[in-house]
Structures are given as C-alpha cells and as structure tokens.
Motif scaffolding. Structure first.
Motif, PDB file in Angstrom:
ATOM      1  N   ALA A 173     -47.142 105.981 111.358  1.00  0.00           N
ATOM      2  CA  ALA A 173     -46.640 103.973 111.151  1.00  0.00           C
ATOM      3  C   ALA A 173     -45.139 104.568 111.943  1.00  0.00           C
ATOM      4  O   ALA A 173     -44.397 103.855 112.592  1.00  0.00           O
ATOM      5  CB  ALA A 173     -46.916 103.106 110.938  1.00  0.00           C
ATOM      6  N   ALA A 174     -44.753 105.067 110.579  1.00  0.00           N
ATOM      7  CA  ALA A 174     -42.923 105.455 110.608  1.00  0.00           C
ATOM      8  C   ALA A 174     -42.449 106.456 111.700  1.00  0.00           C
ATOM      9  O   ALA A 174     -41.401 105.465 112.383  1.00  0.00           O
ATOM     10  CB  ALA A 174     -42.671 106.487 109.261  1.00  0.00           C
ATOM     11  N   GLU A 175     -43.324 106.924 112.598  1.00  0.00           N
ATOM     12  CA  GLU A 175     -43.056 107.435 113.785  1.00  0.00           C
ATOM     13  C   GLU A 175     -42.781 106.089 114.648  1.00  0.00           C
ATOM     14  O   GLU A 175     -41.308 106.775 115.528  1.00  0.00           O
ATOM     15  CB  GLU A 175     -44.140 108.446 114.331  1.00  0.00           C
ATOM     16  CG  GLU A 175     -44.356 109.874 113.298  1.00  0.00           C
ATOM     17  CD  GLU A 175     -45.438 110.653 114.415  1.00  0.00           C
ATOM     18  OE1 GLU A 175     -45.456 110.195 115.735  1.00  0.00           O
ATOM     19  OE2 GLU A 175     -45.660 111.396 114.004  1.00  0.00           O
ATOM     20  N   TYR A 176     -43.635 105.443 115.041  1.00  0.00           N
ATOM     21  CA  TYR A 176     -43.048 104.733 115.579  1.00  0.00           C
ATOM     22  C   TYR A 176     -42.126 102.783 115.186  1.00  0.00           C
ATOM     23  O   TYR A 176     -42.492 102.018 115.473  1.00  0.00           O
ATOM     24  CB  TYR A 176     -44.145 103.461 116.293  1.00  0.00           C
ATOM     25  CG  TYR A 176     -45.146 104.564 117.455  1.00  0.00           C
ATOM     26  CD1 TYR A 176     -45.228 105.010 118.317  1.00  0.00           C
ATOM     27  CD2 TYR A 176     -46.083 106.004 115.802  1.00  0.00           C
ATOM     28  CE1 TYR A 176     -45.704 106.272 118.899  1.00  0.00           C
ATOM     29  CE2 TYR A 176     -46.537 106.633 117.002  1.00  0.00           C
ATOM     30  CZ  TYR A 176     -46.101 107.252 118.149  1.00  0.00           C
ATOM     31  OH  TYR A 176     -47.177 107.727 119.163  1.00  0.00           O
ATOM     32  N   ALA A 177     -41.977 103.714 114.413  1.00  0.00           N
ATOM     33  CA  ALA A 177     -40.801 102.439 112.971  1.00  0.00           C
ATOM     34  C   ALA A 177     -41.286 101.557 113.399  1.00  0.00           C
ATOM     35  O   ALA A 177     -41.205  99.967 112.372  1.00  0.00           O
ATOM     36  CB  ALA A 177     -40.097 101.862 114.317  1.00  0.00           C
ATOM     37  N   VAL A 178     -42.831 101.053 112.358  1.00  0.00           N
ATOM     38  CA  VAL A 178     -43.475 100.578 112.227  1.00  0.00           C
ATOM     39  C   VAL A 178     -43.531 100.928 109.440  1.00  0.00           C
ATOM     40  O   VAL A 178     -43.970 102.189 109.973  1.00  0.00           O
ATOM     41  CB  VAL A 178     -44.908 100.572 112.234  1.00  0.00           C
ATOM     42  CG1 VAL A 178     -45.851  99.700 111.099  1.00  0.00           C
ATOM     43  CG2 VAL A 178     -45.210  99.564 113.739  1.00  0.00           C
ATOM     44  N   ASP A 179     -43.237  99.966 108.622  1.00  0.00           N
ATOM     45  CA  ASP A 179     -43.141 100.384 107.776  1.00  0.00           C
ATOM     46  C   ASP A 179     -44.233  99.940 107.016  1.00  0.00           C
ATOM     47  O   ASP A 179     -44.440  98.634 107.285  1.00  0.00           O
ATOM     48  CB  ASP A 179     -42.144 100.301 107.623  1.00  0.00           C
ATOM     49  CG  ASP A 179     -41.144  99.947 105.339  1.00  0.00           C
ATOM     50  OD1 ASP A 179     -42.865 101.111 104.916  1.00  0.00           O
ATOM     51  OD2 ASP A 179     -40.309  99.656 104.529  1.00  0.00           O
ATOM     52  N   LEU A 180     -45.549 101.137 106.640  1.00  0.00           N
ATOM     53  CA  LEU A 180     -46.226 100.601 105.887  1.00  0.00           C
ATOM     54  C   LEU A 180     -46.126 100.687 103.858  1.00  0.00           C
ATOM     55  O   LEU A 180     -47.062 100.939 103.797  1.00  0.00           O
ATOM     56  CB  LEU A 180     -47.717 101.060 106.040  1.00  0.00           C
ATOM     57  CG  LEU A 180     -47.875 100.800 108.113  1.00  0.00           C
ATOM     58  CD1 LEU A 180     -49.127 101.769 107.633  1.00  0.00           C
ATOM     59  CD2 LEU A 180     -48.177  99.351 108.082  1.00  0.00           C
ATOM     60  N   ALA A 181     -44.549 101.164 103.574  1.00  0.00           N
ATOM     61  CA  ALA A 181     -45.147 101.313 102.143  1.00  0.00           C
ATOM     62  C   ALA A 181     -45.183 100.546 100.843  1.00  0.00           C
ATOM     63  O   ALA A 181     -44.926 101.106 100.261  1.00  0.00           O
ATOM     64  CB  ALA A 181     -43.492 102.348 102.528  1.00  0.00           C
ATOM     65  N   GLY A 182     -44.831  99.744 102.092  1.00  0.00           N
ATOM     66  CA  GLY A 182     -44.939  98.511 100.341  1.00  0.00           C
ATOM     67  C   GLY A 182     -46.543  97.743 101.015  1.00  0.00           C
ATOM     68  O   GLY A 182     -46.691  96.623 100.159  1.00  0.00           O
TER      69      GLY A 182
END
Length: 157
Positions: A61-70
């Motif tokens: 997801a981060a590769e595509y600028a989507v943040d799933l960290a939270g």
C-alpha cells in the motif's frame, strides 16, 4: 442508484489485507476526485479486533501512497451493516455469509469487482494472506481497478 450512497463498507475475512486495501484506496481516490461526503470503513467476517494490516499489505500500500499503518481490524457487526449504504465484498462466499447473518441487507451487498474496469466483474479478489509480495501487489492492483471504477461511477452520477 449509486448516487445515494455515502457510506461504504469493504468486507473480507480477517480485515488485515484486502478490505484495508479497498478502504485506503477508496479514501485516497475519493479525496482526489472529490465526490462530496463519502465515507469508508472496512471489516472482516472473522476479524480479530485491533489486529493491524499485515506487514506486506502495509508495504505494498505504501508503494502506492496508501497508508495502512494505523489500521485496526474489526469484525462485521449489526451497527456497521446498518451504517453502510453499500457493502462491497471480496468473494461470493463473503456475500453468502453476510446474507445468512443479515438477510435484510441483500439489496446493498455487491461483489467489489462489479465496478471493475478490466476483466471479469463476476470473479472474486484472491486473498494474498500467507503468500509472497507479488501476490499482495497483484491483489492491491486488482482492488485498485475495482475501487477506481466505483469512484468513477459515483463521480459520473
């Protein structure tokens, strides 16, 4: 029909890969396209509350600028089912399970690929859990196709 939808619920099994991908992508794409007042949540049929998205899901997801960290997993609940105007599932078996528990929601459950721009709109989204990085990337891009189609359909109405 989709013009009345404001609350979108994305459902998979554990709410740690596919449905977080869909929720995150929907939020990003809806913000870019600006259909007003749209909200997204995700849940899992067998989710363990509070679990994070898997490490590989977060990385892809981060590769595509989507943040799933939270992200914190949550199970499907009557409140979520009532909240949602449209419930998008990853597989036909998810739809069947929801209909067994919540038969009154039949008119608002759809397979997410119903909105896909490419390929079959009737197949499910493969679960990458336990597989390699490329399986996660393929899953993410498959969901991106469907979510982009959904956002486009909302924008055009």
């Amino acid at each position: 029909m989709t013009e009345q939808f404001k609350n979108f619920l994305f459902v998979c099994l554990g709410n740690i890969c596919r449905s977080p991908f869909a929720e995150g992508l929907f939020r990003e794409l809806a913000a870019q396209k600006r259909p007003p007042g749209l909200r997204a949540r995700s849940a899992g049929l067998i989710a363990l509350p509070g679990n994070s998205a898997t490490y590989m899901a977060q990385q892809v997801a981060a590769e595509y600028a989507v943040d799933l960290a939270g992200h914190q997993a949550q199970p499907v609940s009557p409140d979520l089912m009532d909240w949602a105007d449209l419930i998008l599932v990853m597989e036909k078996s998810h739809q069947d399970s929801l209909l067994n528990i919540y038969p009154e929601t039949a008119d608002k459950i759809q397979l997410i690929r119903h909105y896909a721009r490419y390929g079959s709109r009737k197949r499910g989204i493969a679960d990458p859990y336990g597989l390699d990085y490329e399986a996660y990337r393929f899953c993410f891009l498959d969901i991106e196709d469907a979510v982009a189609g959904l956002v486009k359909s909302l924008k055009s109405r």
